[in-house]
Write a protein that holds these residues in place. Structure first.
Motif, PDB file in Angstrom:
ATOM      1  N   MET A 129      10.213   9.089  14.391  1.00  0.00           N
ATOM      2  CA  MET A 129      11.043   7.908  14.144  1.00  0.00           C
ATOM      3  C   MET A 129      10.281   6.619  14.471  1.00  0.00           C
ATOM      4  SD  MET A 129      13.670   9.430  12.944  1.00  0.00           S
ATOM      5  CE  MET A 129      12.774  10.930  12.510  1.00  0.00           C
ATOM      6  N   VAL A 130       9.062   6.537  13.953  1.00  0.00           N
ATOM      7  CA  VAL A 130       8.211   5.364  14.155  1.00  0.00           C
ATOM      8  C   VAL A 130       7.875   4.688  12.831  1.00  0.00           C
ATOM      9  CG1 VAL A 130       5.909   4.594  14.898  1.00  0.00           C
ATOM     10  CG2 VAL A 130       7.187   6.214  16.310  1.00  0.00           C
ATOM     11  N   PHE A 131       7.535   5.466  11.817  1.00  0.00           N
ATOM     12  CA  PHE A 131       6.982   4.898  10.592  1.00  0.00           C
ATOM     13  C   PHE A 131       7.964   4.036   9.816  1.00  0.00           C
ATOM     14  CE2 PHE A 131       3.272   6.989  11.577  1.00  0.00           C
ATOM     15  CZ  PHE A 131       2.312   6.917  10.581  1.00  0.00           C
ATOM     16  N   GLU A 132       9.270   4.210  10.030  1.00  0.00           N
ATOM     17  CA  GLU A 132      10.229   3.337   9.341  1.00  0.00           C
ATOM     18  C   GLU A 132      10.156   1.910   9.863  1.00  0.00           C
ATOM     19  OE1 GLU A 132      12.785   5.303  12.605  1.00  0.00           O
ATOM     20  OE2 GLU A 132      10.935   5.676  11.472  1.00  0.00           O
ATOM     21  N   HIS A 133       9.512   1.707  11.011  1.00  0.00           N
ATOM     22  CA  HIS A 133       9.379   0.371  11.600  1.00  0.00           C
ATOM     23  C   HIS A 133       8.016  -0.264  11.307  1.00  0.00           C
ATOM     24  CE1 HIS A 133      13.031   1.399  13.702  1.00  0.00           C
ATOM     25  NE2 HIS A 133      12.441   2.427  14.297  1.00  0.00           N
ATOM     26  N   VAL A 134       7.150   0.445  10.595  1.00  0.00           N
ATOM     27  CA  VAL A 134       5.795  -0.033  10.312  1.00  0.00           C
ATOM     28  C   VAL A 134       5.790  -0.795   8.992  1.00  0.00           C
ATOM     29  CG1 VAL A 134       3.420   0.690   9.831  1.00  0.00           C
ATOM     30  CG2 VAL A 134       4.754   1.865  11.595  1.00  0.00           C
ATOM     31  N   GLY A 135       5.193  -1.990   9.012  1.00  0.00           N
ATOM     32  CA  GLY A 135       5.213  -2.834   7.824  1.00  0.00           C
ATOM     33  C   GLY A 135       4.250  -2.423   6.736  1.00  0.00           C
ATOM     34  N   ASP A 136       3.127  -1.808   7.080  1.00  0.00           N
ATOM     35  CA  ASP A 136       2.124  -1.391   6.101  1.00  0.00           C
ATOM     36  C   ASP A 136       1.761   0.060   6.385  1.00  0.00           C
ATOM     37  OD1 ASP A 136       0.009  -1.027   4.363  1.00  0.00           O
ATOM     38  OD2 ASP A 136      -1.011  -2.898   4.894  1.00  0.00           O
ATOM     39  N   VAL A 137       2.559   0.962   5.857  1.00  0.00           N
ATOM     40  CA  VAL A 137       2.392   2.386   6.152  1.00  0.00           C
ATOM     41  C   VAL A 137       1.116   2.946   5.533  1.00  0.00           C
ATOM     42  CG1 VAL A 137       3.373   4.662   5.649  1.00  0.00           C
ATOM     43  CG2 VAL A 137       4.808   2.878   6.641  1.00  0.00           C
ATOM     44  N   GLU A 138       0.732   2.474   4.359  1.00  0.00           N
ATOM     45  CA  GLU A 138      -0.502   2.979   3.754  1.00  0.00           C
ATOM     46  C   GLU A 138      -1.699   2.658   4.650  1.00  0.00           C
ATOM     47  OE1 GLU A 138      -3.141   2.894  -0.369  1.00  0.00           O
ATOM     48  OE2 GLU A 138      -1.046   2.222  -0.391  1.00  0.00           O
ATOM     49  N   ARG A 139      -1.726   1.468   5.213  1.00  0.00           N
ATOM     50  CA  ARG A 139      -2.813   1.128   6.126  1.00  0.00           C
ATOM     51  C   ARG A 139      -2.748   1.988   7.385  1.00  0.00           C
ATOM     52  NH1 ARG A 139      -4.438  -4.871   8.517  1.00  0.00           N
ATOM     53  NH2 ARG A 139      -6.517  -4.264   9.212  1.00  0.00           N
ATOM     54  N   ALA A 140      -1.532   2.277   7.847  1.00  0.00           N
ATOM     55  CA  ALA A 140      -1.387   3.141   9.016  1.00  0.00           C
ATOM     56  C   ALA A 140      -1.989   4.517   8.754  1.00  0.00           C
ATOM     57  CB  ALA A 140       0.083   3.263   9.399  1.00  0.00           C
ATOM     58  N   TRP A 141      -1.723   5.092   7.579  1.00  0.00           N
ATOM     59  CA  TRP A 141      -2.292   6.406   7.260  1.00  0.00           C
ATOM     60  C   TRP A 141      -3.806   6.329   7.105  1.00  0.00           C
ATOM     61  CZ3 TRP A 141      -0.160  10.725   8.340  1.00  0.00           C
ATOM     62  CH2 TRP A 141       1.221  10.893   8.297  1.00  0.00           C
ATOM     63  N   THR A 142      -4.309   5.232   6.563  1.00  0.00           N
ATOM     64  CA  THR A 142      -5.762   5.054   6.462  1.00  0.00           C
ATOM     65  C   THR A 142      -6.385   4.997   7.857  1.00  0.00           C
ATOM     66  OG1 THR A 142      -5.530   3.847   4.364  1.00  0.00           O
ATOM     67  CG2 THR A 142      -7.590   3.550   5.565  1.00  0.00           C
ATOM     68  N   ASN A 143      -5.710   4.303   8.772  1.00  0.00           N
ATOM     69  CA  ASN A 143      -6.194   4.241  10.146  1.00  0.00           C
ATOM     70  C   ASN A 143      -6.127   5.608  10.833  1.00  0.00           C
ATOM     71  OD1 ASN A 143      -6.744   1.523   9.952  1.00  0.00           O
ATOM     72  ND2 ASN A 143      -4.865   0.868  10.974  1.00  0.00           N
ATOM     73  N   ILE A 144      -5.071   6.358  10.563  1.00  0.00           N
ATOM     74  CA  ILE A 144      -4.961   7.702  11.132  1.00  0.00           C
ATOM     75  C   ILE A 144      -6.124   8.567  10.661  1.00  0.00           C
ATOM     76  CG2 ILE A 144      -3.611   9.842  10.981  1.00  0.00           C
ATOM     77  CD1 ILE A 144      -1.104   8.080  11.181  1.00  0.00           C
TER      78      ILE A 144
END
Length: 272
Positions: A129-144
């Protein structure tokens, strides 16, 4: 006995101990046979993580957005052979992390320039229940992808659009949605409980066809979306509760991605 079997106990534990899985995350989930209802997702979140760690030999774990309420204590992580790092963007939340756990403050959708960044330093990255609060999810996955070691796995447990309850939360002004959540779940959100952060729902979907191209761009080829339907928001509303359950059961039976309620988004980084 596997880590997952030890974790769940009882008659349902064997569901999280696949007899033999290949290297893909999809085959792993075929082996454990999750139920369609979201109760399974909530009940088996930690056991699924332990089973993934056991199946793929993952030890260095980062819990994204763990803050005040990480999934394991220091002792529990040690018993399962895990080196747990609790991440959060908020220093105040990290200050509430139970003693003895390692913490790392950084924005998962940021530029990865923070001092606590460990590129390639994690075998397993998880969030609930974190990713719904992330503004740029594609960048988050790239960072992961950058933060995972070769062969590493990430699992994000997310609410999904367009489940009616989350569509309403998405459309309503934040003040109104906050009031509704307080009314439905006062014990969860009032006082010292978990705060409610604005929900953006960027890329929060239960459809593999929607998510896979984005996850491919982030660097992942091994992708699995485990879909779930149903919720407990109407548990105090007889009649509506039964009608909603019937709707979700039908949606699950026909595989209607558009109205999934939750999903496990699971990826694995290519081995070097």
């Amino acid at each position: 006995m596997s880590l997952a079997t030890a974790a769940v106990g009882g008659t349902r534990s064997s569901q999280l101990s696949p007899a033999k899985a290949t290297g893909s995350v999809a085959s792993f989930f075929r082996g454990i046979v999750p139920d369609w209802h979201s109760d399974w997702a909530w009940d088996h979140y930690e056991p699924t993580i332990l089973a993934l760690a056991h199946q793929f030999g993952l030890h260095r774990v980062c819990e994204i957005g763990g803050g005040r309420d990480p999934m394991f204590s220091r002792g529990e992580a040690a018993r399962h052979g895990l080196e747990l790092t609790v991440n959060d963007i908020d220093a105040g939340e990290l200050a509430l992390t139970p003693a003895g756990l390692k913490t790392a403050r950084f924005d998962i959708a940021g530029d990865l320039s923070e001092p606590d960044i460990a590129r390639g330093g994690y075998d397993l990255m998880v969030s609930r229940m974190v990713f719904e609060h992330v503004g740029d999810v594609e960048r988050a996955w790239t960072n992961i992808h950058a933060l995972l070691a070769p062969g590493g796995v990430a699992l994000a447990f997310i609410p999904t659009l367009w489940a009616p309850v989350f569509a309403l939360n998405h459309i309503l002004p934040e003040k109104a949605s906050r009031a509704i959540v307080h009314a439905l779940f006062p014990a969860r959100r009032d006082g010292g409980g978990a705060p409610k952060f604005p929900a953006l729902y960027d890329w929060c979907r239960g459809s593999r066809s929607r998510l896979e191209p984005m996850l491919n761009r982030a660097g992942f080829r091994d992708v699995h979306i485990q879909r779930f339907w149903g919720h407990d928001y109407f548990k105090r509303m007889p009649g509506l509760k039964q009608a909603d359950h019937a709707f979700n059961a039908l949606a699950a039976r026909i595989g209607w991605d558009f109205v999934t309620t939750y999903a496990y988004v699971v990826v694995r980084k290519d081995k070097a």
